[in-house]
Design a protein around this motif. Structure first.
Motif, PDB file in Angstrom:
ATOM      1  N   GLY A 159       0.815  -1.207   0.000  1.00 42.08           N
ATOM      2  CA  GLY A 159       0.000   0.000   0.000  1.00 42.08           C
ATOM      3  C   GLY A 159       0.847   1.254   0.000  1.00 42.08           C
ATOM      4  O   GLY A 159       2.016   1.245   0.390  1.00 42.08           O
ATOM      5  N   ARG A 160       0.239   2.333  -0.458  1.00 39.18           N
ATOM      6  CA  ARG A 160       0.888   3.642  -0.484  1.00 39.18           C
ATOM      7  C   ARG A 160      -0.078   4.699   0.025  1.00 39.18           C
ATOM      8  O   ARG A 160      -1.295   4.500   0.029  1.00 39.18           O
ATOM      9  N   ALA A 209      -2.418  -0.709  -3.140  1.00 42.98           N
ATOM     10  CA  ALA A 209      -3.576   0.154  -2.945  1.00 42.98           C
ATOM     11  C   ALA A 209      -3.093   1.552  -2.588  1.00 42.98           C
ATOM     12  O   ALA A 209      -2.117   1.715  -1.852  1.00 42.98           O
ATOM     13  N   GLY A 210      -3.747   2.563  -3.124  1.00 44.34           N
ATOM     14  CA  GLY A 210      -3.358   3.934  -2.840  1.00 44.34           C
ATOM     15  C   GLY A 210      -2.348   4.510  -3.809  1.00 44.34           C
ATOM     16  O   GLY A 210      -1.959   5.682  -3.681  1.00 44.34           O
ATOM     17  N   ILE A 211      -1.922   3.714  -4.793  1.00 42.21           N
ATOM     18  CA  ILE A 211      -1.037   4.252  -5.825  1.00 42.21           C
ATOM     19  C   ILE A 211      -1.789   5.323  -6.610  1.00 42.21           C
ATOM     20  O   ILE A 211      -3.016   5.286  -6.717  1.00 42.21           O
ATOM     21  N   THR A 212      -1.104   6.296  -7.129  1.00 43.59           N
ATOM     22  CA  THR A 212      -1.767   7.336  -7.918  1.00 43.59           C
ATOM     23  C   THR A 212      -1.785   6.927  -9.385  1.00 43.59           C
ATOM     24  O   THR A 212      -1.020   6.050  -9.822  1.00 43.59           O
ATOM     25  N   LEU A 213      -2.619   7.583 -10.155  1.00 49.48           N
ATOM     26  CA  LEU A 213      -2.694   7.297 -11.579  1.00 49.48           C
ATOM     27  C   LEU A 213      -1.356   7.575 -12.254  1.00 49.48           C
ATOM     28  O   LEU A 213      -0.887   6.789 -13.084  1.00 49.48           O
ATOM     29  N   ASP A 219      -8.015   4.143  -4.377  1.00 48.36           N
ATOM     30  CA  ASP A 219      -8.460   3.094  -3.468  1.00 48.36           C
ATOM     31  C   ASP A 219      -9.903   3.375  -3.083  1.00 48.36           C
ATOM     32  O   ASP A 219     -10.483   4.409  -3.457  1.00 48.36           O
ATOM     33  N   PHE A 220     -10.482   2.460  -2.322  1.00 52.72           N
ATOM     34  CA  PHE A 220     -11.834   2.676  -1.833  1.00 52.72           C
ATOM     35  C   PHE A 220     -11.874   3.958  -0.990  1.00 52.72           C
ATOM     36  O   PHE A 220     -10.972   4.228  -0.199  1.00 52.72           O
TER      37      PHE A 220
END
Length: 562
Positions: A389-390, A415-419, A459-460
């Motif tokens: 996760g990031r 999860a939490g990676i940016t585009l 992420d959610f």
């Protein structure tokens, strides 16, 4: 009313029930249908399976076929007809109509394929292939990384060209190629099904498995993101018999992760499914697979047969059910209606499917990928999954990436990676001559964001404040050569076609929005009023999320609609 009159009325009702209303049944058609069904049980919930069987055999569904099948299943002909006409993949031929061509070629017209040039294929192919072949537009076929995609019969033609499609038609190639995947013997040899055996033998307690899922933070990966462990506990507390329904109807434009995993490692999914069934106390499992995935259906059919023939331990009954081309059946209650042999109409809730689901029983409903990770999480420990996760997020996400990138496909990333990080680190950057202009973070219904917002964690719950959501993590990347307004039009056309029609806000709203969006200058006020009505009053997520692309274009790309 006298006793004699009551008896007479009862006899009349019995006679009516014994002879379904509708057209007379053709004896020859009835014999053909009986021969085709053979010794298969005459159950109402198998209606869609039998409609597929008839169409696969004869190439269409005639009025005579429908009447004969209705008689065999003791159903009203109108009921069989309304189910057959609800799904895109059934070709119902009414009285006096000509049967369709023997071969159908479907050209995907949804966003990723449209960006890759499917319109030109749709324009040219009818002339090139001739009248003996039917060429029709199709919604997303779940191969967005191979855009544009054309399906010849059951065989997808990836990165399709006119020559490639013509060759597929002329060579008579109708069936999907057999891909390479980890088979049952290889999976068992590598330690597969040991965890399931440990549970069945009592060596491992179901409580430890559920606790591991809870500690890992695993959430439903079909789009809703409900905590998996919590769902297991909820259904486990319901009275038996409990059922399980696995949703592999990933029809969201831009999504293809479920197909990608099943083409490679189907038993990791099957073992996760069986572990879930054992821990929750499931009596029977139903796997609902979208009809576009003919190759995956062949794989699952073979591998389930191998599993049942040489089981590692006792198995619950498992039924593989075939969808028929309806995006709405990705919604859990619509899928359940379809498994029951009905039109895929979402149910009003409460009650929720965990309490009253398939055949009225408590039902554990899961997306394929959610249970795919169960074995890894339990064997490697919940900390393994949560350690990824990031930007303060935990876990792994399978991003289905398509559009203007060098390396489209399924990318397993934190999860939490940016585009921006996803494109640069996993997708090989943007295509030459293309610069990031916009992106869809969650498929057709997840909204559209500009390049200036490409540093938001994916992420959610991280996108809600921007009018978007990650859903099933279907990312479509647009460049300066693309029009966001045209993209939103394409998506609304999809929603309008796929609306089940049950509720007015969605049925009328999507159609009206698609019409209003054709204007060069959008009436932002009227579109927002329409969007609010759809979002607030639609029964299910289709109508509730359909306005997201409209609102995002108005908010973030006002220069395109002025």
């Amino acid at each position: 009313m006298t006793t004699t009159t009551v008896i007479s009325l009862d006899r009349m009702r019995a006679k009516v029930r014994g002879t379904p209303k509708g057209r007379n049944v053709d004896p020859d058609a009835l014999n053909r249908i009986r021969k085709l069904l053979g010794e298969s049980p005459r159950r109402r919930d198998l209606l869609i399976e039998y409609l597929h069987r008839i169409q696969d055999k004869f190439g269409h569904l005639s009025a005579a076929h429908i009447a004969a099948l209705a008689l065999e299943l003791r159903m009203a002909q109108a009921e069989v007809f309304e189910v057959a006409t609800f799904y895109h993949h059934f070709d119902v031929v009414r009285e006096g109509e000509a049967a369709p061509a023997a071969l159908t070629v479907r050209v995907c017209e949804t966003l990723s394929c449209k960006m890759a040039g499917s319109d030109a294929l749709l324009d040219r192919l009818p002339e090139i292939l001739g009248r003996a072949v039917r060429v029709i537009p199709a919604p997303c076929v779940g191969r967005c990384e191979q855009a544009p995609v054309v399906v010849v019969g059951r065989n997808p033609v990836p990165v399709a060209t006119l020559d490639a499609v013509s060759t597929a038609v002329s060579t008579g190639k109708r069936e999907p190629e057999k891909g390479a995947h980890i088979g049952y013997k290889a999976y068992r040899k590598a330690g597969g099904y040991k965890l399931f055996q440990q549970l069945v033998s009592g060596e491992r307690d179901p409580e430890t498995v559920i606790a591991a899922l809870e500690h890992s933070g695993l959430r439903g990966l079909g789009g809703a993101g409900f905590p998996a462990g919590r769902k297991w506990r909820i259904v486990r507390k319901e009275p038996a018999p409990r059922l399980m329904a696995v949703n592999i109807d990933e029809g969201e434009p831009g999504t293809f992760k479920d197909r990608w995993y099943l083409e490679r490692d189907p038993h990791r999914f099957l073992e996760g499914m069986l572990i879930a069934a054992w821990c929750v106390g499931i009596g029977e499992v139903f796997v609902y697979l979208r009809d576009e995935y003919a190759q995956v259906r062949d794989i699952l059919t073979r591998e389930l047969a191998a599993l049942v023939a040489d089981p590692p331990c006792a198995l619950p009954p498992i039924e593989l059910r075939r969808g028929a081309g309806a995006y709405i059946c990705g919604e859990e209650s619509a899928m359940i209606e379809s498994i029951e042999g009905k039109r895929g109409m979402p149910r009003l809730r409460p009650p929720y499917v965990a309490q009253v689901g398939l055949f009225g029983r408590p039902t554990l409903e899961h997306n394929m990928e959610t249970v795919y990770w169960v074995r890894d999480i339990v064997e490697k420990g919940p900390e393994w999954f949560a350690s990824h996760g990031r930007n303060g997020r935990k876990g792994l996400r399978s991003f289905s990436v398509s559009g203007r990138v060098n390396n489209p496909g399924v990318h397993l990333a934190p999860a939490g990676i940016t585009l921006r990080e996803l494109v640069e680190e996993y997708c090989g950057g943007m295509l030459d001559g293309h610069q990031l202009y916009a992106y869809l973070p969650g498929g057709a219904s997840g909204g559209i964001l500009p390049a200036s917002m490409a540093n938001i964690p994916l992420d959610f719950d991280t996108l809600n404040q921007y009018g978007c959501f990650i859903g099933s993590a279907a990312v479509v990347v647009l460049s300066q050569h693309d029009s966001v307004k045209d993209a939103a039009r394409n998506l609304m056309h999809f929603f309008s076609d796929e609306s089940c029609g049950q509720c007015t806000p969605c049925r009328v709203g999507t159609s009206k929005a698609a019409m209003l969006m054709q204007a060069d200058k959008w009436d932002a006020g009227l579109l927002e009023e329409l969007s609010r009505a759809m979002a607030d009053a639609s029964i299910c997520g289709l109508g509730q999320a359909a306005p997201n692309p409209i609102r995002c274009v108005i908010k973030y790309f006002p220069h395109e609609i002025a």
